[in-house]
Design a protein around this motif. Structure first.
Motif, PDB file in Angstrom:
ATOM      1  N   TRP A  93      45.564  36.936  56.406  1.00 28.92           N
ATOM      2  CA  TRP A  93      44.452  36.604  57.454  1.00 28.92           C
ATOM      3  C   TRP A  93      44.038  37.831  58.519  1.00 28.92           C
ATOM      4  N   SER A  94      44.997  37.450  59.099  1.00 28.15           N
ATOM      5  CA  SER A  94      45.227  37.929  60.845  1.00 28.15           C
ATOM      6  C   SER A  94      45.237  39.468  60.623  1.00 28.15           C
ATOM      7  N   GLY A  95      44.794  40.749  59.155  1.00 29.58           N
ATOM      8  CA  GLY A  95      44.619  41.792  59.429  1.00 29.58           C
ATOM      9  C   GLY A  95      43.252  42.043  59.299  1.00 29.58           C
ATOM     10  N   PHE A  96      42.624  40.877  60.062  1.00 31.21           N
ATOM     11  CA  PHE A  96      41.005  41.195  59.919  1.00 31.21           C
ATOM     12  C   PHE A  96      40.683  40.214  61.116  1.00 31.21           C
ATOM     13  N   MET A  97      41.241  39.580  62.113  1.00 27.95           N
ATOM     14  CA  MET A  97      41.236  39.157  63.682  1.00 27.95           C
ATOM     15  C   MET A  97      41.489  40.276  64.554  1.00 27.95           C
ATOM     16  N   ALA A  98      40.782  40.440  64.769  1.00 19.70           N
ATOM     17  CA  ALA A  98      40.951  41.135  66.274  1.00 19.70           C
ATOM     18  C   ALA A  98      39.799  40.745  67.421  1.00 19.70           C
TER      19      ALA A  98
END
Ligand SMILES: [Cu+2]
Length: 493
Positions: free
Chosen positions: A447-452
Motif C-alpha cells: 500500500w505504501s508505494g502509492f501514498m505520498a
C-alpha cells in the motif's frame, strides 16, 4: 500479516514513529481531572443515536501532541515555546523546521467555550517572532500583530497572553512573521462547545495542512520559494501519515486547517460529507450540502462530518496531483535516466522567455517553461528522457525499501510522454515495514508505494479489527488510546 513483526521491531529500535515531542498528551495532564468519576463510556453505535445533552469528545491530532495546561484559579495556563525543530517527515528525511514545543505543527490546544486562558509564549528562536490568535475575538492588545498590537517578541523574550474565549470551533495560532509561517509555525486551537453539537460525533480529528520547499541536498525549507515539494498532514507526508481509525457506523468529524501558499482540495473516498464549520465557527445546518471534496483555502479551516457507513480503507488526500508526491522535483537523476537536456536554468528559461537559440535546441529544449525553483536547477540537469536499459529495478541498494520492479511495458520508451518527469508511484516506492504502526495493521501489502504527500486513510473497520488496532496501540503507547477517551466534562464558571 507480516507487518506486526516488522512493527514491533521498528518500535523496539526506536524508529521514532511515535516520537512525540516534549509535551504530554491531554489525558496525562490536567484535562484528566475533569474526567474523574466518569465511567469509561461503552460506545456501541453512534453517539448521535442518543438523546439529551451530550458532552464533546476531545479531538485527536495524529502525530502531533496535545498541549497540557496548569490550572491557576479559574485560569487554564498553557506554555508555548517557539523553537527550531528537527522533524522526520518520512523515514530517513529529517528536516529543520521551526515550530512549538518540539513539534511542527505545534501542539494542539483544546479549550471549552467560556474558558479563561493564559498562554505564556517564550521565544527560543534566533530572531523576533509574534504569536497571533487567528480569528479570536479578543482585546486588540492580545491579538499578537507585530508592530501594531505589540512589539515582536525578541529572541530570548517572553509575552504572556490572557483572554476569555466565548467562541466555539476550529481555530489556530501561528507566527505572524510571514517567512516563519513557511517554516512550520502554526498549531490547532480547538474551542469546544459546552455540549456537543447535534448530531454528536463519535470521533473528532484534526489535520493541519502544510507545505515546504526543501531541495534534495539540504534540510532547511526555502521560505521564499513559490513551489513546494514536501506536502504534509500533521507534519508527516504519506506513507508516514497516520490513518484515522473509526468504527463502522460512527459519526466522524475531520477538522482541516491550512497555512501555506496553496489551497488544498481535500477529497475523501467512499463517503459523502457535509461541511459543518469554517474558521469562523459552526455553520447552520441549513447550509449543509453533500460533497466529497472540500477546498481548504490559505488561512481557512473547514470541518467536515459524515457517517462512516462504508467499511474499508478509504483514501483521504489533497487532490492537487503535485500534492500527492514526495520530494517532488524534475530530478529523478542519473540513477534511472540517461543524460538528457538540462531543466530550466533560471527565471527566463523557466518562464519560457527565449533570448537565444531555438525552442527545441539542446540548450533550451524541454527546459523551456518548466518553472523555477526546485525542479529547475542546472546542477540537477535531468528531465524527460528514456529510462536507462535495465532501470526497471535499479534501486535494490536503497535500504528498507521493498523496491520491486515497476510495471513497464517492453516498448515503453517509444511511447510519447513516457517516462514522466517524476515516475515515483508504484511498487518500487513501497516501504510498508519502514512506516509500520498499529494504525497500518492489515493494510494491503504494498500500500505504501502509492501514498505520498498529503495522503492518509480513513479506515472504517468492523468492531474486531478496530479493537485489535486499539489494543495494540494501547500496549505500545502504554496508555489509553485517545479514541476511547470519555467525553469531556466541562467546568461551567
Ligand atoms: Cu494540496
Amino acid at each position: 500479516m507480516s507487518s506486526r513483526r516488522g512493527f514491533l521491531r521498528n518500535f523496539l529500535a526506536g524508529a521514532g514513529i511515535f516520537a512525540s515531542a516534549r509535551v504530554l498528551s491531554a489525558q496525562d495532564t490536567d484535562m484528566s481531572q475533569g474526567m474523574q468519576g466518569m465511567p469509561m463510556q461503552e460506545k456501541k453505535g453512534s453517539a448521535s443515536s442518543g438523546h439529551g445533552r451530550v458532552a464533546t469528545v476531545p479531538v485527536q491530532t495524529a502525530d502531533v501532541p496535545d498541549l497540557p495546561f496548569r490550572r491557576d484559579g479559574n485560569v487554564k495556563e498553557f506554555h508555548l515555546i517557539a523553537e527550531p525543530v528537527k522533524q522526520e517527515i518520512v523515514p530517513g528525511r529529517v528536516v529543520d523546521l521551526w515550530g512549538y514545543n518540539g513539534s511542527a505543527p505545534g501542539p494542539t490546544i483544546q479549550v471549552t467555550k467560556g474558558d479563561r486562558v493564559r498562554i505564556i509564549v517564550d521565544n527560543h528562536l534566533p530572531e523576533a517572532t509574534s504569536m497571533h490568535w487567528h480569528g479570536f475575538e479578543i482585546p486588540s492588545d492580545m491579538d499578537g500583530a507585530p508592530g501594531s498590537s505589540q512589539d515582536p517578541i525578541a529572541p530570548g523574550g517572553r509575552f504572556v497572553y490572557e483572554f476569555t474565549l466565548n467562541q466555539e470551533g476550529t481555530y489556530f495560532y501561528h507566527s505572524h512573521m510571514a517567512m516563519q509561517e513557511m517554516m512550520g509555525m502554526i498549531g490547532a486551537f480547538i474551542m469546544h462547545p459546552k455540549e456537543a453539537h447535534k448530531p454528536a460525533v463519535d470521533k473528532d480529528f484534526v489535520i493541519v495542512l502544510q507545505e515546504y520547499a526543501i531541495l534534495p541536498n539540504i534540510n532547511v525549507p526555502n521560505s521564499m520559494n513559490m513551489e513546494f515539494n514536501w506536502l504534509t498532514f500533521n507534519g508527516k507526508s504519506g506513507p508516514a501519515t497516520t490513518p484515522l481509525i473509526v468504527r463502522h457506523g460512527e459519526r466522524v468529524r475531520i477538522r482541516l486547517i491550512n497555512l501555506g501558499m496553496d489551497h488544498h482540495p481535500i477529497h475523501l473516498h467512499g463517503h459523502q460529507f457535509v461541511v459543518t464549520g469554517t474558521e469562523g465557527g459552526r455553520q447552520p445546518e441549513s447550509t449543509w450540502g453533500p460533497g466529497n471534496t472540500v477546498l481548504v483555502g490559505v488561512a481557512q479551516s473547514r470541518d467536515v462530518e459524515f457517517v462512516a457507513n462504508n467499511p474499508g480503507d478509504w483514501m483521504l488526500h489533497c487532490h492537487l496531483p503535485h500534492h500527492m508526491m514526495n520530494q517532488m522535483s524534475s530530478n529523478v537523476g542519473p540513477m534511472s535516466r540517461r543524460m538528457a537536456m538540462p531543466a530550466g536554468e533560471g527565471m527566463e528559461q523557466g518562464m519560457g522567455m527565449l533570448r537565444g537559440g531555438s525552442a527545441t535546441s539542446r540548450e533550451n529544449g524541454p527546459s523551456l517553461g518548466r518553472g523555477m525553483g526546485v525542479g529547475s536547477t542546472a546542477e540537477q540537469a535531468i528531465s524527460n528522457s528514456p529510462l536507462k536499459a535495465g532501470s526497471a529495478a535499479p534501486h535494490q541498494e536503497m535500504p528498507g525499501m521493498q523496491m520491486s520492479a515497476p510495471q513497464v511495458s517492453k516498448d515503453a520508451n517509444s511511447v510519447p510522454g513516457f517516462p514522466q518527469d517524476a515516475f515515483m508511484e508504484g511498487p518500487m516506492m513501497a516501504m510498508d515495514e519502514m512506516v509500520d504502526k498499529p494504525e497500518n495493521l492489515g493494510l494491503r501489502p504494498g500500500w505504501s508505494g502509492f501514498m505520498a504527500g498529503m495522503m492518509t486513510f480513513v479506515r472504517v473497520l468492523p468492531p474486531d479489527k478496530y479493537d485489535e488496532i486499539m489494543k495494540l496501540r494501547e500496549k505500545l503507547q502504554g496508555k489509553k488510546p485517545m479514541s476511547d477517551m470519555p467525553r469531556m466534562e466541562h467546568q461551567h464558571e
